[in-house]
Enzyme design. Structure first.
Site, PDB file in Angstrom:
ATOM      1  N   THR A 136      64.868  17.349  13.106  1.00 32.53           N
ATOM      2  CA  THR A 136      65.245  16.419  12.039  1.00 32.53           C
ATOM      3  C   THR A 136      66.475  15.612  12.432  1.00 32.53           C
ATOM      4  OG1 THR A 136      64.245  17.838  10.356  1.00 32.53           O
ATOM      5  CG2 THR A 136      65.936  16.279   9.609  1.00 32.53           C
ATOM      6  N   HIS A 160      64.813  24.433  16.002  1.00 29.03           N
ATOM      7  CA  HIS A 160      63.502  23.849  15.725  1.00 29.03           C
ATOM      8  C   HIS A 160      63.612  22.748  14.670  1.00 29.03           C
ATOM      9  CE1 HIS A 160      60.930  27.340  17.529  1.00 29.03           C
ATOM     10  NE2 HIS A 160      61.496  26.587  18.427  1.00 29.03           N
ATOM     11  N   CYS A 161      63.414  23.089  13.409  1.00 28.76           N
ATOM     12  CA  CYS A 161      63.322  22.055  12.383  1.00 28.76           C
ATOM     13  C   CYS A 161      64.636  21.311  12.135  1.00 28.76           C
ATOM     14  CB  CYS A 161      62.768  22.639  11.097  1.00 28.76           C
ATOM     15  SG  CYS A 161      61.066  23.239  11.309  1.00 28.76           S
ATOM     16  N   CYS A 162      65.767  22.007  12.226  1.00 29.25           N
ATOM     17  CA  CYS A 162      67.056  21.318  12.028  1.00 29.25           C
ATOM     18  C   CYS A 162      67.322  20.351  13.180  1.00 29.25           C
ATOM     19  CB  CYS A 162      68.186  22.326  11.898  1.00 29.25           C
ATOM     20  SG  CYS A 162      68.089  23.327  10.407  1.00 29.25           S
TER      21      CYS A 162
END
Length: 194
Positions: A125, A120-122
């Protein structure tokens, strides 16, 4: 002929206690937090830029909500850093202060990404960093994720989720690497001063 070493920053995405909450389900990589701490120590020892990213959830009852124990960083993370980004969405590039503007002002051309969660966030990004023109290293064993469920109820184990995320990123958005590889390279490029 000498080649210049690109200015690089370590971007540590959401290394927060709230991801230990059992509601997320089973996870992979029990060494993720230890590897994140190893990367942070290596970056700090080399005097390189460290960016910490914190997810300040706006979802009611979230274990990542500001003011809760779950919003806090894991032990050893909240040491010296150059920037703290607060976000409410998946990408560190949509937070406050503006990560891209800050990296540009610092002359950064390469980012190394670790943290939580892999898919998700990794991953988000890393994809955005690549699209913005940064060289991206994605340190897979310094991330972790959780089991995911398909609409038909099939559960994909966290380790398989992580492998699929890595395969999707590698060669397209990032170079997927290990903590040991990154730290060894760092020691070569930025030897400790005598």
């Amino acid at each position: 002929m000498t080649t210049s070493i690109p200015s690089r920053a370590l971007v540590v995405v959401d290394p927060q206690r709230g991801f230990l909450d059992p509601r997320w389900g089973p996870r992979d990589n029990p060494d993720a937090e230890r590897n994140i701490a190893r990367l942070l120590a290596a970056w700090r020892d080399a005097g390189l830029l460290v960016v910490l990213v914190r997810h300040d959830s706006v979802v009611e009852g979230s274990p990542l909500a500001p003011g809760t124990e779950g919003n806090r960083f894991h032990d050893g993370v909240d040491g010296p850093h150059d920037l703290l980004v607060s976000k409410t969405v998946n990408s560190a590039f949509y937070g406050t202060p503006n990560l891209h503007d800050w990296l540009q002002a610092e002359g950064v051309s390469a980012v190394t990404i670790c943290g939580i969660t892999t898919d998700h966030c990794c991953s988000t990004t890393a994809r955005m960093a690549a699209n913005l023109g940064y060289a991206v290293d994605f340190v897979l064993d310094a991330t972790h994720c959780h089991d995911r469920q398909l609409p038909d109820g099939t559960v994909i184990p966290a380790a398989e989720v992580a492998r699929a995320a890595a395969a999707s990123l590698h060669g397209e958005f990032a170079t997927v690497r290990s903590t040991d590889e990154v730290i060894a390279e760092l020691a070569e490029l930025y030897p400790a001063a005598d």
